[in-house]
Design an enzyme around this catalytic site. Structure first.
Site, PDB file in Angstrom:
ATOM      1  CD  GLU A 150      -3.043  -1.041   2.193  1.00  0.00           C
ATOM      2  OE1 GLU A 150      -2.832  -0.349   3.195  1.00  0.00           O
ATOM      3  OE2 GLU A 150      -4.115  -1.656   1.997  1.00  0.00           O
ATOM      4  CD  GLU A 194      -3.887  -5.986   2.511  1.00  0.00           C
ATOM      5  OE1 GLU A 194      -4.630  -5.321   3.264  1.00  0.00           O
ATOM      6  OE2 GLU A 194      -2.676  -5.793   2.434  1.00  0.00           O
TER       7      GLU A 194
END
Ligand code: GAL
Length: 635
Positions: free
Chosen positions: A144, A300
């Site tokens: 991320e 995710e």
């Protein structure tokens, strides 16, 4: 190829005796891919120059023997304490000048030379060791990128910002012109005088702010490129990905997509929000659109509740599978979770996992295993094709220019874009997301909500001229790429196609932008001078609210305000009827979604209650996938 199924696996948090059980329970759940090493830097490199790969060798060998492939993370997302102790310049500084200390995660400064050097050494060591390991099927850069710490206002960030500005403008005179520094005595006589937009007494120069956001996005992109280069230079041939975060406000994902072999996304819709499946659908469509024609991976999602909202709802039975199938229906070739085994310590111990702390005899593990089995039955899925006739423009530069004070009205640009997506989604009309410069060919309708800032409008004009239908909303074509007005007024570039000129903007509240009919605008409304457009709707004072203008072979519509949520749906329906665009499936009950992936139709009931479909019924969160040659249930 089977669809990827699995999640983040953090074996270093557990004694080694637990690992065989992990692999066995993964096998029972249908897991075939584990993302390993995301936060393992401190375990892999206990001190500078010393690497300990033995444990990771054993993890990878064990997973491979158990039939689980590995998406190997480069582990660069969180530096170990020794690194920040030795090289404090790794840490970032807030706008106010405070240091963000270690003790959490992702505390590194993207511009820190020490961070970059240490990260490069780590990635080199990892790739050298594992590039030929049979378990490794993908490289997972960082984690991320930009989450928590996109913006660093430190002195070293200032140095990098200045170099970026020199590259962009060449000389200080050009920067002064672009930033409009004659205003408020801001004129610079050398690049060394420039600082990041730190805490100031009043509003900071808007172009300085815009450029700082561009620069900060580019620094993350540099990290991505740096790691990619190391991986490729070492001779590793596996595809490379990094996990994105939907329409993350701080990075221009269009510029990242070209660097990646596989697009992947992290997505955590709130199970309690009955409309979060629409926002999630936007993220899925964006991921598919970032690299058209190729599948992407849902990297995710939470198997059940998260830990980071003030109050964390569990997912209803079936809801997790429904949201997973939404990703598959919208182009995903992988469904993964954060994370495999629930943590026993640390700040994420109350975050759900595929294998809960209470073990496999739990609803979460059962649902995970059921989904694993269901995905296995899908077999090969078609690559996402051109299923949409409608495209919606998303432009991060616009967001950065608008996410500032001193506009006629403040509003969230990204929410406007998502709002238009939600309107078409509610109608079950398939939509792609596109850059403001296209390509637009093959689309019938392009919606450009509040495209305030534009660098090159010619592809949009060309789209209309060659037969397309453009729909713009208020606050479009206002500023140049440096957030300055063009000489001669607004709508300089799209005005001819729109058949009008916008002359002024008013912030509105309550009913100040009501139409003569029952529609109602909000946020702001424009004053318009017509030059050929016909008026379809007026405000209550008789001035134009909605216009349409034939131009070339096509037509351009303009809404001189922002539509309310309900009005967006009726306007989207009006546009679709006008252009003969049909939904994937018509007349479905509320909150029932249908989407197309080449020949595959996915139908999902997002209601917690059953719904009737003709003589048929869909249970709560029930989904159905049907191939084109098999007719889907009739509504
Ligand atoms: C993501 C992150 C994961 C985990 C997860 C929890 O942002 O990448 O490591 O923290 O959130 O929801």
């Amino acid at each position: 190829m089977a669809i990827f199924y699995g999640g983040d696996y953090n074996p270093e948090q557990w004694p080694e005796e637990v690992w065989p059980e992990d692999v066995e329970l993964m096998r029972r759940a249908g897991v075939n891919l584990a993302t390993v090493g995301v936060f393992s830097w401190a375990r892999i490199q206990p001190e500078e120059g010393v690497f300990d790969f033995d444990w990771l060798d054993r993890v990878l060998d064990l997973l491979h023997a158990g039939g689980v492939a590995v998406d190997l993370a480069t582990a660069t997302a969180s530096t170990p304490p020794w690194a920040t102790y030795k090289y404090p310049d790794i840490l970032t500084t807030t706008r106010e000048g405070a240091i963000r200390w270690p003790g959490s995660r992702q505390h590194y400064a993207p511009t820190s030379p020490d961070y970059r050097r240490l990260a490069s050494e780590l990635v080199s060591a990892l790739v050298d060791r594992y590039k030929d390991h049979p378990a490794v099927v993908m490289w997972h850069i960082n984690n991320e990128l930009g989450c928590h710490t996109t913006y660093d206002y430190s002195d070293q960030a200032a140095v990098a910002f200045r170099s970026w500005l020199v590259r962009r403008y060449g000389d200080i005179g050009s920067l002064n012109a672009a930033w409009g520094t004659t205003f408020w005595s801001q004129r610079y006589t050398g690049f060394e005088q420039i600082v990041p937009p730190r805490l100031t007494p009043a509003a900071v120069n808007p172009t300085q702010q815009l450029d700082f956001r561009r620069f900060s996005s580019d620094m993350l992109l540099e990290l991505l490129r740096m790691e990619k280069r190391i991986i490729r230079d070492a001779g590793a041939t596996q595809p490379i990905t990094t996990n994105m975060m939907g329409a993350f406000p701080n990075a221009d994902y269009w510029s990242w997509a070209d660097e990646l072999d596989v697009i992947s996304d992290d997505s955590y819709p709130d199970p309690r929000d009955p409309h979060s499946f629409r926002t999630a659908a936007f993220g899925r469509d964006l991921m598919r659109s970032l690299k058209p024609g190729t599948p992407w991976i849902l990297m995710e999602q939470a198997p059940n509740q998260v830990n980071w909202r003030p109050n964390n709802a569990v997912k209803a039975p079936g809801q997790m599978a429904a949201m997973s199938m939404q990703a598959v229906g919208r182009g995903a070739d992988g469904v993964l979770f954060f994370q495999w085994r629930q943590a026993a310590r640390g700040s994420e111990k109350f975050h759900s996992a595929m294998l809960p702390h209470a073990g496999p005899s739990t609803r979460t593990y059962r649902e995970v295993a059921e989904l694993g089995a269901a995905l296995r039955t899908l077999g090969d899925l078609p690559a996402p094709g051109r299923d949409a006739s409608v495209a919606i423009v998303l432009d991060w530069n616009c967001h950065w220019a608008l996410d500032q004070p001193n506009h006629p009205a403040r509003f969230n640009y990204l929410a406007q874009v998502q709002g238009w997506h939600a309107a078409f989604h509610e109608l079950n009309i398939q939509v792609d997301i596109v850059r403001s410069t296209g390509p637009f060919d093959g689309y019938d309708v392009v919606v450009a909500p509040s495209l305030y800032l534009m660098s090159d409008a010619s592809p949009l004009v060309q789209f209309v001229a060659s037969g397309g239908c453009l729909f713009t909303t208020a606050y479009t074509d206002v500023a140049d790429e440096n957030d300055g007005f063009l000489p001669g007024g607004f709508t300089q570039r799209l005005g001819e196609a729109l058949g009008l000129t916008v002359t002024d903007f008013a912030g509105v509240q309550g009913t100040e932008a009501s139409y003569a009919t029952n529609l109602r605008g909000e946020i702001l409304r424009e004053e318009i001078v017509l030059s050929g457009a016909e008026v379809l709707e007026t405000f209550t004072d008789g001035t134009p609210a909605l216009t349409r203008h034939p131009f070339g072979q096509g037509e351009a519509w303009h809404l001189a305000t922002m539509a309310t949520e309900a009005d967006r749906v009726s306007l989207a329906a009006r546009l679709a009827t006008h252009r003969g665009i049909t939904p994937v499936m018509a007349d479905l009950p509320p909150n029932v979604e249908a989407c197309a992936r080449s020949g595959l139709i996915t139908l999902i009931n997002h209601n917690p209650t059953p719904v009737k479909l003709g003589d048929d019924e869909l249970g709560p969160y029930e989904y159905r996938l049907s191939r084109a040659n098999v007719s889907p249930p009739q509504a």
